[in-house]
Design an enzyme around this catalytic site. Structure first.
Site, short mmCIF file in Angstrom:
data_model
loop_
_atom_site.label_atom_id
_atom_site.label_comp_id
_atom_site.label_asym_id
_atom_site.label_seq_id
_atom_site.Cartn_x
_atom_site.Cartn_y
_atom_site.Cartn_z
N GLU A 193 0.68 -4.64 2.24
CA GLU A 193 1.57 -3.50 2.05
C GLU A 193 1.28 -2.90 0.69
O GLU A 193 1.13 -3.63 -0.30
CB GLU A 193 3.03 -3.94 2.14
CG GLU A 193 4.04 -2.84 1.91
CD GLU A 193 5.49 -3.33 1.97
OE1 GLU A 193 6.39 -2.48 2.02
OE2 GLU A 193 5.70 -4.56 1.96
N GLU A 237 13.92 3.97 -1.22
CA GLU A 237 14.55 2.65 -1.19
C GLU A 237 15.81 2.72 -2.04
O GLU A 237 15.76 3.05 -3.23
CB GLU A 237 13.62 1.58 -1.77
CG GLU A 237 12.45 1.21 -0.89
CD GLU A 237 11.66 0.06 -1.49
OE1 GLU A 237 11.39 -0.90 -0.75
OE2 GLU A 237 11.31 0.12 -2.68
#
Length: 260
Positions: A154, A242
């Protein structure tokens, strides 16, 4: 608590975030339900509240407009709880996310093919608390992963953060690319049950509300360090916020990704 949004509220229950709400510039859509998605051409926007169990609150996501492969969308939220735990990542998704939803994504691409993955993102943020604005890239060893294939790597790219938000892992270097200077972190995500993957995070040293770069520059930096194999496939490009705690709104004024 609910926030009044323009458009049609999608109210379908889903399993594994598979519900899809059709949207167009002439027919806005919005959702405040966990995991629901709104189709926007080759992308979809998802109200991804994956960490909501670590706190309490709400989040809503909506589309604004679409012209070809360029889109505008937004999300608003209010979350309390641990300032060290992510509550949500409402985002635009291109490609894989534990399965595929949209055609014409141009993904996956093998890193060794040296394809350009150009992108531009202009956004505004009005928020308090702890949060970031980030790209989230996923990579697999196979060219056509499905819902059962977890990623091996990621890559996060943070052009904006407030409230002391920090990535997983430890800082390894400071690099200059993509029109900015970034602190580079390296870590490991333990997803439980023996599942996990490498995570690399580029955190911009100064905030910006607009980026225009080639994602290949970031993947190549990791390949050149020997941290990422160029035999891996880039399967997904996501872009969103986020949220750890606080309240606010992210408005994506213009966003696109083009694999060339």
């Amino acid at each position: 608590m609910k926030r009044l949004l323009l458009g049609i509220v999608a109210a379908f229950c889903i399993a594994l975030a598979s519900t899809l709400v059709t949207a167009s510039p002439a027919q806005a859509a919005s959702t405040c339900n966990k995991g629901e998605t709104i189709a926007m051409g080759k992308y979809y926007v998802t109200n991804n509240l994956w960490g909501n169990n670590s706190g309490s609150g709400w989040q809503c996501t909506w589309n604004n407009w679409q012209s070809g492969d360029t889109i505008g969308w937004g999300t608003s939220w209010e979350w309390s709880g641990s300032s060290y735990s992510v509550k949500s990542f409402s985002s635009s998704v291109l490609g894989w996310h534990w399965g595929w939803q949209r055609p014409g994504t141009e993904l996956p691409v093998r890193l060794s093919d040296n394809r350009s993955v150009a992108t531009s993102w202009n956004y505004s943020v009005n928020a308090t608390g702890t949060m970031n604005v980030a790209y989230d890239l996923w990579l697999h060893p196979q060219s056509n992963p499905d819902w059962s294939n977890n990623p091996t790597d990621e890559i996060m790219i943070w052009p904006y953060k407030i409230g002391g938000a920090g990535p997983a892992g430890t800082r390894q270097a400071t690099v200059t690319l993509g029109g900015g200077t970034w602190d580079l972190y390296r870590g490991w995500i333990d997803a439980g049950n023996g599942v996990g993957w490498n995570v690399f995070s580029f955190v911009r040293t100064t905030n910006t509300n607009s980026v225009n770069f080639d994602l290949r520059d970031f993947t190549s930096n990791l390949v050149n360090r020997g941290w990422l194999s160029n035999s891996k496939y880039l399967t997904s490009v996501q872009a969103g916020t986020e949220v750890f705690t606080g309240r606010g709104q992210l408005d994506t004024n213009s966003y696109w990704v083009d694999v060339r």
